[in-house]
Write a protein that holds these residues in place. Structure first.
Motif, PDB file in Angstrom:
ATOM      1  N   THR A  34     -34.358  -9.592  -5.951  1.00 42.42           N
ATOM      2  CA  THR A  34     -35.655  -9.090  -5.296  1.00 42.42           C
ATOM      3  C   THR A  34     -35.781  -7.534  -5.401  1.00 42.42           C
ATOM      4  N   HIS A  35     -36.985  -7.083  -5.029  1.00 37.78           N
ATOM      5  CA  HIS A  35     -37.266  -5.585  -5.163  1.00 37.78           C
ATOM      6  C   HIS A  35     -38.120  -4.970  -3.987  1.00 37.78           C
ATOM      7  N   PHE A  36     -38.022  -3.626  -4.064  1.00 41.03           N
ATOM      8  CA  PHE A  36     -38.887  -3.023  -2.850  1.00 41.03           C
ATOM      9  C   PHE A  36     -40.226  -2.584  -3.233  1.00 41.03           C
ATOM     10  N   LYS A  37     -41.452  -3.033  -2.706  1.00 40.64           N
ATOM     11  CA  LYS A  37     -42.461  -2.580  -2.939  1.00 40.64           C
ATOM     12  C   LYS A  37     -42.621  -1.258  -2.256  1.00 40.64           C
ATOM     13  N   ILE A  38     -42.706  -0.205  -2.743  1.00 37.90           N
ATOM     14  CA  ILE A  38     -43.047   1.125  -2.032  1.00 37.90           C
ATOM     15  C   ILE A  38     -44.339   1.646  -2.147  1.00 37.90           C
ATOM     16  N   THR A  39     -44.899   1.887  -0.977  1.00 37.70           N
ATOM     17  CA  THR A  39     -46.494   2.233  -1.002  1.00 37.70           C
ATOM     18  C   THR A  39     -46.440   3.814  -0.222  1.00 37.70           C
ATOM     19  N   LEU A  40     -46.905   4.715  -0.870  1.00 43.78           N
ATOM     20  CA  LEU A  40     -47.064   5.949  -0.195  1.00 43.78           C
ATOM     21  C   LEU A  40     -48.397   5.789   0.775  1.00 43.78           C
ATOM     22  N   ARG A  41     -48.191   5.752   2.057  1.00 45.68           N
ATOM     23  CA  ARG A  41     -49.144   5.969   3.098  1.00 45.68           C
ATOM     24  C   ARG A  41     -49.718   7.314   3.540  1.00 45.68           C
ATOM     25  N   ARG A  42     -48.670   8.512   3.647  1.00 45.28           N
ATOM     26  CA  ARG A  42     -49.124   9.542   3.978  1.00 45.28           C
ATOM     27  C   ARG A  42     -48.909  10.723   2.951  1.00 45.28           C
ATOM     28  N   SER A  43     -49.657  11.761   3.096  1.00 40.93           N
ATOM     29  CA  SER A  43     -49.248  12.758   2.098  1.00 40.93           C
ATOM     30  C   SER A  43     -48.235  13.660   2.452  1.00 40.93           C
ATOM     31  N   ALA A  44     -47.557  14.430   1.785  1.00 40.15           N
ATOM     32  CA  ALA A  44     -46.389  15.101   1.651  1.00 40.15           C
ATOM     33  C   ALA A  44     -46.903  16.467   1.509  1.00 40.15           C
ATOM     34  N   ILE A  45     -48.047  16.832   1.561  1.00 42.43           N
ATOM     35  CA  ILE A  45     -48.548  18.433   1.328  1.00 42.43           C
ATOM     36  C   ILE A  45     -47.778  19.255   2.244  1.00 42.43           C
ATOM     37  N   ALA A  46     -47.715  18.999   3.449  1.00 40.60           N
ATOM     38  CA  ALA A  46     -47.090  19.998   4.338  1.00 40.60           C
ATOM     39  C   ALA A  46     -45.568  19.858   4.422  1.00 40.60           C
ATOM     40  N   LEU A  47     -45.143  19.187   3.671  1.00 41.39           N
ATOM     41  CA  LEU A  47     -43.390  18.938   3.896  1.00 41.39           C
ATOM     42  C   LEU A  47     -42.820  19.707   2.906  1.00 41.39           C
TER      43      LEU A  47
ATOM     44  N   GLY B 101     -41.606   7.871  -8.146  1.00 38.22           N
ATOM     45  CA  GLY B 101     -42.778   7.833  -9.220  1.00 38.22           C
ATOM     46  C   GLY B 101     -44.042   7.715  -8.148  1.00 38.22           C
ATOM     47  N   LEU B 102     -44.085   8.249  -7.043  1.00 35.90           N
ATOM     48  CA  LEU B 102     -45.279   8.380  -6.202  1.00 35.90           C
ATOM     49  C   LEU B 102     -45.826   9.599  -6.160  1.00 35.90           C
ATOM     50  N   TYR B 103     -47.182   9.493  -6.786  1.00 35.11           N
ATOM     51  CA  TYR B 103     -48.003  11.076  -6.722  1.00 35.11           C
ATOM     52  C   TYR B 103     -49.243  10.808  -5.947  1.00 35.11           C
ATOM     53  N   ARG B 104     -49.902   9.530  -5.805  1.00 32.37           N
ATOM     54  CA  ARG B 104     -51.087   9.602  -5.220  1.00 32.37           C
ATOM     55  C   ARG B 104     -50.782   8.555  -3.638  1.00 32.37           C
ATOM     56  N   ARG B 105     -51.774   8.817  -2.694  1.00 31.44           N
ATOM     57  CA  ARG B 105     -51.561   7.668  -1.603  1.00 31.44           C
ATOM     58  C   ARG B 105     -52.122   6.513  -1.986  1.00 31.44           C
ATOM     59  N   MET B 106     -51.512   5.439  -1.348  1.00 29.77           N
ATOM     60  CA  MET B 106     -51.815   4.099  -1.440  1.00 29.77           C
ATOM     61  C   MET B 106     -51.533   3.553  -2.930  1.00 29.77           C
ATOM     62  N   GLN B 107     -50.516   4.418  -3.509  1.00 30.30           N
ATOM     63  CA  GLN B 107     -49.955   3.958  -4.903  1.00 30.30           C
ATOM     64  C   GLN B 107     -48.897   3.361  -4.511  1.00 30.30           C
ATOM     65  N   PRO B 108     -48.748   2.161  -5.314  1.00 31.11           N
ATOM     66  CA  PRO B 108     -47.527   1.311  -5.101  1.00 31.11           C
ATOM     67  C   PRO B 108     -46.428   1.441  -6.255  1.00 31.11           C
ATOM     68  N   VAL B 109     -45.442   1.259  -5.943  1.00 33.24           N
ATOM     69  CA  VAL B 109     -44.174   1.315  -6.860  1.00 33.24           C
ATOM     70  C   VAL B 109     -43.041   0.335  -6.667  1.00 33.24           C
ATOM     71  N   TYR B 110     -42.511  -0.312  -7.565  1.00 34.55           N
ATOM     72  CA  TYR B 110     -41.520  -1.276  -7.341  1.00 34.55           C
ATOM     73  C   TYR B 110     -40.052  -0.758  -7.902  1.00 34.55           C
ATOM     74  N   ASN B 111     -39.173  -0.905  -7.150  1.00 31.59           N
ATOM     75  CA  ASN B 111     -37.890  -0.738  -7.273  1.00 31.59           C
ATOM     76  C   ASN B 111     -36.934  -1.501  -7.020  1.00 31.59           C
ATOM     77  N   VAL B 112     -35.774  -1.871  -7.504  1.00 32.07           N
ATOM     78  CA  VAL B 112     -34.728  -2.683  -7.485  1.00 32.07           C
ATOM     79  C   VAL B 112     -33.815  -2.687  -6.371  1.00 32.07           C
ATOM     80  N   HIS B 113     -33.719  -3.579  -5.683  1.00 35.62           N
ATOM     81  CA  HIS B 113     -32.661  -3.597  -4.441  1.00 35.62           C
ATOM     82  C   HIS B 113     -31.561  -2.795  -4.674  1.00 35.62           C
TER      83      HIS B 113
END
Length: 78
Positions: A1-14, A26-38
């Motif tokens: 199985t895999h993790f589906k990771i979606t960026l929901r909040r911006s990291a600008i102020a962090l 590999g997350l650059y934009r909000r609402m962008q999904p990426v898949y990663n192996v468990h």
């Protein structure tokens, strides 16, 4: 199985470390999904940015490449 990771909040102020963690996924934009192996490493990295991302467990056959995701978003010609 895999993790589906979606960026929901911006990291600008962090800090830079959190931004680097998102880039490592590999997350650059909000609402962008990426898949990663468990794996324990991926789970630990997700915990570092848990406030910014949404994580789902998906089966291996539900994993889409970037080109497949792009095709799904495009409208049908005609």
């Amino acid at each position: 199985t895999h993790f589906k990771i979606t960026l929901r909040r911006s990291a600008i102020a962090l800090g830079e470390r959190k931004k680097e963690t998102l880039v490592a996924f590999g997350l650059y934009r909000r609402m962008q999904p990426v898949y990663n192996v468990h794996s324990p490493e991926a789970a630990g990295t997700i915990l570092k940015v848990k406030e910014l991302v949404e994580v789902e467990n998906v089966l291996a056959k539900a994993v889409h490449s970037r080109s497949e995701q792009r095709k799904e978003r495009k409208e049908a010609m005609g």
